[in-house]
Write an enzyme that holds these catalytic residues in place. Sequence first.
Site, PDB file in Angstrom:
ATOM      1  N   ARG A  21       0.112  -1.611   0.057  1.00 21.83           N
ATOM      2  CA  ARG A  21      -0.096  -0.634   0.238  1.00 21.83           C
ATOM      3  C   ARG A  21       0.414   1.766   0.039  1.00 21.83           C
ATOM      4  O   ARG A  21       1.613   0.826   0.560  1.00 21.83           O
ATOM      5  CB  ARG A  21      -1.327   0.187   1.633  1.00 21.83           C
ATOM      6  CG  ARG A  21      -2.194  -0.842   1.438  1.00 21.83           C
ATOM      7  CD  ARG A  21      -2.874  -1.250   2.139  1.00 21.83           C
ATOM      8  NE  ARG A  21      -4.009  -2.237   2.172  1.00 21.83           N
ATOM      9  CZ  ARG A  21      -5.049  -2.879   2.738  1.00 21.83           C
ATOM     10  NH1 ARG A  21      -5.464  -1.654   3.885  1.00 21.83           N
ATOM     11  NH2 ARG A  21      -5.562  -3.396   2.890  1.00 21.83           N
ATOM     12  N   SER A 136     -20.833 -13.124  17.066  1.00 19.82           N
ATOM     13  CA  SER A 136     -20.243 -11.678  15.983  1.00 19.82           C
ATOM     14  C   SER A 136     -20.655 -11.577  14.350  1.00 19.82           C
ATOM     15  O   SER A 136     -20.823 -13.026  14.142  1.00 19.82           O
ATOM     16  CB  SER A 136     -18.315 -12.392  16.307  1.00 19.82           C
ATOM     17  OG  SER A 136     -18.020 -11.209  15.889  1.00 19.82           O
ATOM     18  N   SER A 188     -19.810  -0.440   6.588  1.00 21.57           N
ATOM     19  CA  SER A 188     -19.059   0.681   5.941  1.00 21.57           C
ATOM     20  C   SER A 188     -18.128   0.627   4.248  1.00 21.57           C
ATOM     21  O   SER A 188     -17.779   1.157   4.028  1.00 21.57           O
ATOM     22  CB  SER A 188     -17.345   1.398   6.396  1.00 21.57           C
ATOM     23  OG  SER A 188     -16.770   0.894   6.275  1.00 21.57           O
ATOM     24  N   HIS A 216     -19.983   4.432  11.873  1.00 22.55           N
ATOM     25  CA  HIS A 216     -20.631   4.964  10.662  1.00 22.55           C
ATOM     26  C   HIS A 216     -21.878   5.506  10.640  1.00 22.55           C
ATOM     27  O   HIS A 216     -22.443   5.540   9.157  1.00 22.55           O
ATOM     28  CB  HIS A 216     -19.978   3.854   9.814  1.00 22.55           C
ATOM     29  CG  HIS A 216     -18.784   3.435   8.897  1.00 22.55           C
ATOM     30  ND1 HIS A 216     -17.192   4.247   8.050  1.00 22.55           N
ATOM     31  CD2 HIS A 216     -18.381   2.446   9.812  1.00 22.55           C
ATOM     32  CE1 HIS A 216     -16.739   3.812   8.527  1.00 22.55           C
ATOM     33  NE2 HIS A 216     -16.787   2.579   8.729  1.00 22.55           N
ATOM     34  N   THR A 244     -16.930   6.660  17.591  1.00 25.34           N
ATOM     35  CA  THR A 244     -16.131   7.199  16.857  1.00 25.34           C
ATOM     36  C   THR A 244     -16.362   8.693  16.818  1.00 25.34           C
ATOM     37  O   THR A 244     -17.457   9.212  17.088  1.00 25.34           O
ATOM     38  CB  THR A 244     -15.001   7.190  15.943  1.00 25.34           C
ATOM     39  OG1 THR A 244     -14.060   6.980  15.388  1.00 25.34           O
ATOM     40  CG2 THR A 244     -16.174   7.016  14.341  1.00 25.34           C
ATOM     41  N   LYS A 247     -14.799  10.199  12.133  1.00 27.44           N
ATOM     42  CA  LYS A 247     -16.136  10.504  11.325  1.00 27.44           C
ATOM     43  C   LYS A 247     -17.054  11.318  11.263  1.00 27.44           C
ATOM     44  O   LYS A 247     -16.103  12.124  11.066  1.00 27.44           O
ATOM     45  CB  LYS A 247     -16.141   9.062  10.593  1.00 27.44           C
ATOM     46  CG  LYS A 247     -15.269   7.853  10.719  1.00 27.44           C
ATOM     47  CD  LYS A 247     -15.259   6.362  10.833  1.00 27.44           C
ATOM     48  CE  LYS A 247     -13.676   5.890  10.192  1.00 27.44           C
ATOM     49  NZ  LYS A 247     -14.114   3.782  10.901  1.00 27.44           N
ATOM     50  N   THR A 276      -3.276   4.559  29.303  1.00 29.92           N
ATOM     51  CA  THR A 276      -3.227   4.904  28.205  1.00 29.92           C
ATOM     52  C   THR A 276      -3.403   6.939  28.447  1.00 29.92           C
ATOM     53  O   THR A 276      -4.650   6.890  28.874  1.00 29.92           O
ATOM     54  CB  THR A 276      -3.530   4.495  26.696  1.00 29.92           C
ATOM     55  OG1 THR A 276      -2.939   5.883  25.773  1.00 29.92           O
ATOM     56  CG2 THR A 276      -5.054   5.387  27.487  1.00 29.92           C
ATOM     57  N   THR A 277      -3.348   7.452  28.083  1.00 36.27           N
ATOM     58  CA  THR A 277      -3.081   8.787  28.131  1.00 36.27           C
ATOM     59  C   THR A 277      -4.387   9.476  27.267  1.00 36.27           C
ATOM     60  O   THR A 277      -4.816   8.663  26.155  1.00 36.27           O
ATOM     61  CB  THR A 277      -2.168   9.425  27.577  1.00 36.27           C
ATOM     62  OG1 THR A 277      -0.431   9.676  28.425  1.00 36.27           O
ATOM     63  CG2 THR A 277      -2.181  11.307  27.977  1.00 36.27           C
ATOM     64  N   THR A 362      -9.215  -5.774   3.292  1.00 36.59           N
ATOM     65  CA  THR A 362     -10.432  -5.003   3.859  1.00 36.59           C
ATOM     66  C   THR A 362     -11.857  -5.217   2.925  1.00 36.59           C
ATOM     67  O   THR A 362     -12.823  -4.999   3.867  1.00 36.59           O
ATOM     68  CB  THR A 362      -9.650  -3.220   3.397  1.00 36.59           C
ATOM     69  OG1 THR A 362      -8.412  -2.948   3.994  1.00 36.59           O
ATOM     70  CG2 THR A 362     -10.906  -2.361   4.008  1.00 36.59           C
TER      71      THR A 362
END
Length: 409
Positions: A21, A136, A188, A216, A244, A247, A276-277, A362
Amino acid sequence: MTYDHFFSAALARLHAERRYRVFADIERVAGRFPYAIWHSPNGPQPVVIWCSNDYLGMGQHPKVIGAMVETATRMGAGAGGTRNISGTNHPLVELERELADLHNKEAALVFTSGYVSNETGIATIAKLLSNCVILSDASNHNSMIEGVRRAGAEKKIWRHNDVGHLEELLAAEGPERPKLVVFEALYSMDGDIAPVNRICELAKRYGAMTYIDEVHSAGMYGRGGAGIAAREGALHRIDVVEGTLAKAFGCLGGYIAGSTDVIDAVRSYAPGFIFTTALPPAICAAATAAIRHLKVSQWERDCHQERAARVKSVLNVAGLPVMLNETHIVPVMVGDPEKCKEASDLLLAEHGIYVQPINYPTVPRGTERLRITPTPYHDDKLIDALAEALVDVWGRLGLPLRHHALAAE
Ligand SMILES: *Cc1c(COP(=O)(O)O)cnc(C)c1O
């Protein structure tokens, strides 16, 4: 002992499979989206972006940029540490309240990305359900697959959007065994939507917990941008909504929303949250501004749908193999990784149109495609230019054009 050959061999395998890629070097220009500058091998060139997941252009909305700049000026650049060590910045508290309200849940928890929220969220929830089985959907995003893997629980994959298969798998388990059903609201790559109500009915009948990825769809569907489950009237039957901030909300970060106890337990047990911060206050404030704007402004959502429908219709009439669906995603099938990459290269170099090729892993091999994502800011002229450019590229690569447009669904 030298180690470099391991890495060069790994890269050679990707080249041999035509899967190596290359990322385009793009400079977005706030206020001019979807126009951008491509830093090409021959210097900077103007291009039009047709593959952004900043679906509504909120990443450049004046309210969002304003909130980010103003907050960074007052509070500085970083969060200063993990929340366990350094506490929670106030804009993050406000953001979590806004998210809980958006999805009509008691509480929400923010992570550094949507990826992390799925990976650590699903794993932590499943681990806390002793002896649980995870069901799932076969097309779930890699972040969900990783979450399921890390849970270490038994997993069963149901055929994509096939509720009959889901029911078979649910019925095979004893009624007392905890079950977690994980799926996406809107997939998506094909742009298809989950049968949310039927999944929730099954979950209720068989006593399963439900976890939906609205990455999405949040901001873009449902009243105030609450998502697909909200639009389908199923939100109250969903236990955990994941989404998220990167997006439709144009910023960065991920979240889950659910009952006070689920959220508090994930906050207390999830390693991907604890170690994690936290997100910087400026990003939290910007995301909050985007969510608040989209709660009351319907213009972006209406225009987004109208533009996507127009792109599909124009490409279809031009004979291009566009996959028709009921969402804002416009997949144009190529079916060959090399031609897909060449089509993308030609569009960029000769037409100033940027659409990234989507190849395996993907999407499945043989379904390589250009994934076009119209926004409210792609006007008729840009759409016509896109269609003309695609027809030109299709001709040059010897890709087939249809003589008759498909009837719309
Ligand atoms: C992009 C994506 C994510 C990850 O979200 P980020 O905020 O980009 O990390 C999760 N789920 C799905 C379905 C996605 O497409």
